[in-house]
Design a protein around this motif. Structure first.
Motif, PDB file in Angstrom:
ATOM      1  N   MET A   1       0.848  -1.177   0.000  1.00 52.69           N
ATOM      2  CA  MET A   1       0.000   0.000   0.000  1.00 52.69           C
ATOM      3  C   MET A   1       0.894   1.242   0.000  1.00 52.69           C
ATOM      4  N   THR A   2       0.678   2.077  -0.950  1.00 48.85           N
ATOM      5  CA  THR A   2       1.479   3.298  -1.048  1.00 48.85           C
ATOM      6  C   THR A   2       0.676   4.465  -0.484  1.00 48.85           C
ATOM      7  N   ARG A   3       1.405   5.409   0.041  1.00 48.65           N
ATOM      8  CA  ARG A   3       0.777   6.605   0.615  1.00 48.65           C
ATOM      9  C   ARG A   3       0.602   7.643  -0.477  1.00 48.65           C
ATOM     10  N   SER A   4      -0.396   8.427  -0.299  1.00 44.92           N
ATOM     11  CA  SER A   4      -0.630   9.499  -1.268  1.00 44.92           C
ATOM     12  C   SER A   4       0.375  10.623  -1.022  1.00 44.92           C
ATOM     13  N   PRO A   5       0.667  11.397  -2.044  1.00 41.73           N
ATOM     14  CA  PRO A   5       1.579  12.536  -1.865  1.00 41.73           C
ATOM     15  C   PRO A   5       1.079  13.506  -0.797  1.00 41.73           C
ATOM     16  N   ALA A   6      -0.225  13.685  -0.695  1.00 45.21           N
ATOM     17  CA  ALA A   6      -0.782  14.596   0.310  1.00 45.21           C
ATOM     18  C   ALA A   6      -0.511  14.068   1.712  1.00 45.21           C
ATOM     19  N   SER A   7      -0.645  12.758   1.891  1.00 43.77           N
ATOM     20  CA  SER A   7      -0.398  12.139   3.191  1.00 43.77           C
ATOM     21  C   SER A   7       1.064  12.300   3.595  1.00 43.77           C
ATOM     22  N   ASN A   8       1.984  12.077   2.649  1.00 47.43           N
ATOM     23  CA  ASN A   8       3.407  12.253   2.919  1.00 47.43           C
ATOM     24  C   ASN A   8       3.718  13.704   3.279  1.00 47.43           C
ATOM     25  N   SER A   9       3.086  14.621   2.593  1.00 44.32           N
ATOM     26  CA  SER A   9       3.313  16.036   2.837  1.00 44.32           C
ATOM     27  C   SER A   9       2.824  16.434   4.235  1.00 44.32           C
ATOM     28  N   ILE A  10       1.673  15.918   4.621  1.00 44.06           N
ATOM     29  CA  ILE A  10       1.124  16.235   5.946  1.00 44.06           C
ATOM     30  C   ILE A  10       2.039  15.682   7.038  1.00 44.06           C
TER      31      ILE A  10
END
Length: 95
Positions: A1-10
């Motif tokens: 499962m990969t994280r979304s770019p928004a999740s990584n940014s947060i």
């Protein structure tokens, strides 16, 4: 499962916020530790009696002029205080 770019940014911003809060807390502790020194040094009574040919009583102590100059310069750097515009040589009362 990969994280979304928004999740990584947060998550990145949350970590950065935590680190900044820690840094601010450390700086506030350091500032609180220097406050008594700054307050005391700013209230020192410095008077160069040499030009007035007056000899103060034994409650006075001689200090090295260059040391006091360095102290006032250090205070100006850390406290944004301008000691050069503070009266440190009042004239003795005329008798």
């Amino acid at each position: 499962m990969t994280r979304s770019p928004a999740s990584n940014s947060i998550e990145h911003l949350q970590r950065e916020n935590m680190l900044l809060r820690q840094r601010v807390a450390r700086l506030e502790r350091e500032l609180a530790a220097t406050t008594p020194l700054v307050t005391t040094a700013k209230s020192l009574i410095l008077w160069d009696f040499t030009p007035y040919e007056v000899r103060p009583d034994d409650s006075w102590m001689a200090v090295d002029r260059s040391s006091v100059t360095q102290l006032l310069a250090a205070l100006a750097r850390i406290d944004h205080w301008n000691p050069w515009h503070t009266r440190i040589e009042p004239r003795p009362p005329q008798s």
